[in-house]
Motif scaffolding. Structure first.
Motif, PDB file in Angstrom:
ATOM      1  N   ASP A  64      -4.274  10.406   1.091  1.00 31.99           N
ATOM      2  CA  ASP A  64      -4.146   9.018   0.646  1.00 31.99           C
ATOM      3  C   ASP A  64      -4.086   8.031   1.818  1.00 31.99           C
TER       4      ASP A  64
ATOM      5  N   LEU B 249       1.999   2.448  -3.332  1.00 30.75           N
ATOM      6  CA  LEU B 249       0.994   3.199  -4.075  1.00 30.75           C
ATOM      7  C   LEU B 249       0.891   4.640  -3.596  1.00 30.75           C
ATOM      8  N   THR B 250       0.988   4.838  -2.283  1.00 30.84           N
ATOM      9  CA  THR B 250       0.864   6.204  -1.739  1.00 30.84           C
ATOM     10  C   THR B 250       2.188   6.953  -1.748  1.00 30.84           C
TER      11      THR B 250
ATOM     12  N   SER C 244      -2.216  -2.612  -7.472  1.00 34.11           N
ATOM     13  CA  SER C 244      -3.270  -1.596  -7.555  1.00 34.11           C
ATOM     14  C   SER C 244      -3.950  -1.479  -6.209  1.00 34.11           C
ATOM     15  N   GLU C 245      -4.830  -0.488  -6.091  1.00 40.26           N
ATOM     16  CA  GLU C 245      -5.536  -0.283  -4.830  1.00 40.26           C
ATOM     17  C   GLU C 245      -6.351  -1.509  -4.420  1.00 40.26           C
ATOM     18  N   ASP C 246      -6.821  -2.268  -5.376  1.00 41.25           N
ATOM     19  CA  ASP C 246      -7.617  -3.468  -5.083  1.00 41.25           C
ATOM     20  C   ASP C 246      -6.793  -4.745  -5.102  1.00 41.25           C
TER      21      ASP C 246
ATOM     22  N   ILE D 243      -4.516   4.876   4.318  1.00 43.20           N
ATOM     23  CA  ILE D 243      -4.540   3.418   4.210  1.00 43.20           C
ATOM     24  C   ILE D 243      -5.323   2.888   5.399  1.00 43.20           C
TER      25      ILE D 243
ATOM     26  N   ARG E  17      -7.449   5.686   0.170  1.00 37.27           N
ATOM     27  CA  ARG E  17      -6.720   5.300  -1.039  1.00 37.27           C
ATOM     28  C   ARG E  17      -6.662   3.777  -1.152  1.00 37.27           C
ATOM     29  N   VAL E  18      -6.384   3.111  -0.022  1.00 34.92           N
ATOM     30  CA  VAL E  18      -6.271   1.657  -0.011  1.00 34.92           C
ATOM     31  C   VAL E  18      -7.035   1.112   1.189  1.00 34.92           C
TER      32      VAL E  18
ATOM     33  N   ALA F  79       0.835  -1.209   0.000  1.00 34.64           N
ATOM     34  CA  ALA F  79       0.000   0.000   0.000  1.00 34.64           C
ATOM     35  C   ALA F  79       0.869   1.258   0.000  1.00 34.64           C
TER      36      ALA F  79
END
Length: 464
Positions: free
Chosen positions: A351, A251-252, A430-432, A353, A374-375, A248
């Motif tokens: 963002d 991503l951030t 990705s976020e998912d 988490i 974000r996540v 995570a």
């Protein structure tokens, strides 16, 4: 959350009074799903069918059965629960590696020749790793005090869970695991019993043992045994959480060391997660329980909370959960459902988490949180990014056994988390998708390799 409760109902249907279409409609009207229909017998006047349906829970099952019984021309003859069917006779078995067919073979595997093997091991106990099942065996031990969400249950009632864990060890890591449910909740007796049976095992997996006794049991056994002891409810969750957090943060584009982290629920899992985060480099963690943040300005009767206070919350923040959430980069919940509000998420840093891991109801619903984070990760399989211990324990024990490790230390746990995270390539992330699926074939192998190397590097491997 819709469950996976399947039942098979045998129906005798008078064709002049009812048909399968009417029955399908009836099932749907009573909040169940019709999954399959099998014809067992057919005559001009009647048909006998086995129908498989999925229901939410046992009251839902009873509702459908009543509706069927109340229908003209429909007779419920038998009911089977698919979950109970797969448990008939237990879920695991022991099979010999040699097809024993004659006296010569018998003399080698048992008397008289086996005595020579016994003498060899007696002279050099380490030969047990080569000449017995020890090198590939794990005891799955529980006292039944914290089984799933059921709380304390009898040792017999805990057996299906321990059998299931043993089956997963075999399926995912080819490890022979044995369910052992103890008829005692006395901490000293549990320790003595596990020590007494330990010579036959290469590792001990503690399972569903309540807090705070789980801490003392594990720590004492770690100090007094020369094989790995691992409380999966603590460390398995913590390792997978760290894996998810590492991905995570990619991503951030934030660093763990600089992130403000709020951990809610300072029990066995919350403490283990915190230790993992600290071992990985986190510096600003605030632990919150029902009385607010844990801080070194207070004294606690709970020994583990005293440890927690002295190793976290460097700024000595004295706050409620809502206050602690202000400008937090990461929230990790292992507490209870629906304790977070949308406003809490809005007050987090950019963002955010959020790992809402309470089961079956997360600390905040992903459907509510979606627009503000974000996540997001949960402990549930019906949302993306499920934190599931199955990603950890097969690989970490496979590695520990293959390294003949004397313990599973923090370096091995961090290595396992990094390996789980690394199974997702940068172009897949990705976020998912920050946590791999449990059937990802790469996970066990990569965790195993990383754990073996960490065991060697940290000096606990005895494999020559």
């Amino acid at each position: 959350m819709r469950s996976n409760m399947h039942i098979i109902i045998r129906l005798e249907i008078e064709k002049a009074k009812a048909n399968i279409g009417q029955i399908a409609t009836l099932i749907h009207e009573n909040d169940a799903d019709l999954m399959a229909i099998d014809v067992k017998k057919e005559t001009p006047e009647e048909t006998i069918r086995d129908i498989t349906i999925k229901v939410n829970d046992e009251p839902g099952q009873l509702k459908v059965i009543k509706a069927l019984n109340d229908s003209d021309g429909v007779y419920v003859k038998h009911i089977s629960d698919r979950t109970f069917l797969v448990h008939l006779g237990g879920k695991i078995d022991i099979k010999p590696k040699i097809d024993l067919k004659n006296r010569e073979q018998l003399s080698h595997v048992y008397t008289p020749e086996v005595a020579r093997v016994c003498n060899a091991i007696n002279a050099n106990p380490l030969l047990a790793y080569n000449l017995t099942i020890k090198s590939n065996s794990v005891a799955v031990v529980s006292d039944g005090t914290a089984v799933l969400g059921l709380g304390q249950i009898s040792p017999e009632a805990a057996m299906p869970v321990m059998e299931g864990k043993a089956m997963l060890f075999k399926r995912f890591a080819d490890i022979n695991a044995y369910p052992i449910c103890l008829d005692t909740t006395d901490t000293d007796e549990i320790i003595r019993t596990i020590k007494a049976i330990s010579p036959g095992f290469g590792g001990i997996n503690l399972e569903d043992i309540g807090s705070p006794q789980c801490f003392e049991i594990e720590e004492t056994l770690r100090q007094e045994l020369d094989i790995p002891v691992f409380h999966d409810d603590q460390h398995g969750t913590a390792i997978v959480v760290l894996a998810g957090i590492l991905n995570a943060l990619k991503l951030t584009k934030k660093r763990l060391k600089e992130s403000k982290i709020v951990v809610c629920g300072i029990g066995a899992a919350g403490i283990a997660i915190t230790k993992m985060l600290l071992a990985a480099g986190a510096e600003n963690i605030i632990g919150v329980d029902k009385e607010g943040s844990i801080t070194r300005d207070h004294q606690y009767d709970n020994k583990m909370w005293e440890w927690y206070a002295n190793h976290t919350n460097p700024e000595k923040v004295n706050a409620s959960l809502s206050e602690a959430m202000n400008n937090a980069d990461i929230f990790i919940g292992v507490s209870r459902g629906d304790i977070l509000q949308e406003e809490n998420l809005k007050n987090m840093a950019k963002d955010p988490i959020v790992f809402a891991l309470a089961n079956p109801i997360p600390e905040i619903s992903p459907d509510i949180a979606r627009d503000h984070v974000r996540v997001m990760a949960t402990g549930r399989s019906d949302y993306p990014n499920q934190v599931n211990n199955l990603l950890c324990f097969p690989g970490i024990f496979r590695g520990a056994l293959d390294a003949r490790a004397s313990s599973i230390n923090e370096q091995m746990k961090v290595a396992a988390a990094e390996a789980i995270a690394a199974t997702i390539d940068s172009d897949e992330l990705s976020e998912d998708y920050i946590i791999p699926g449990v059937f990802n074939e790469k996970v066990v192998e990569r965790v195993r390799d990383a754990v073996v190397q960490a065991a060697i590097d940290s000096g606990v491997s005895r494999k020559i």
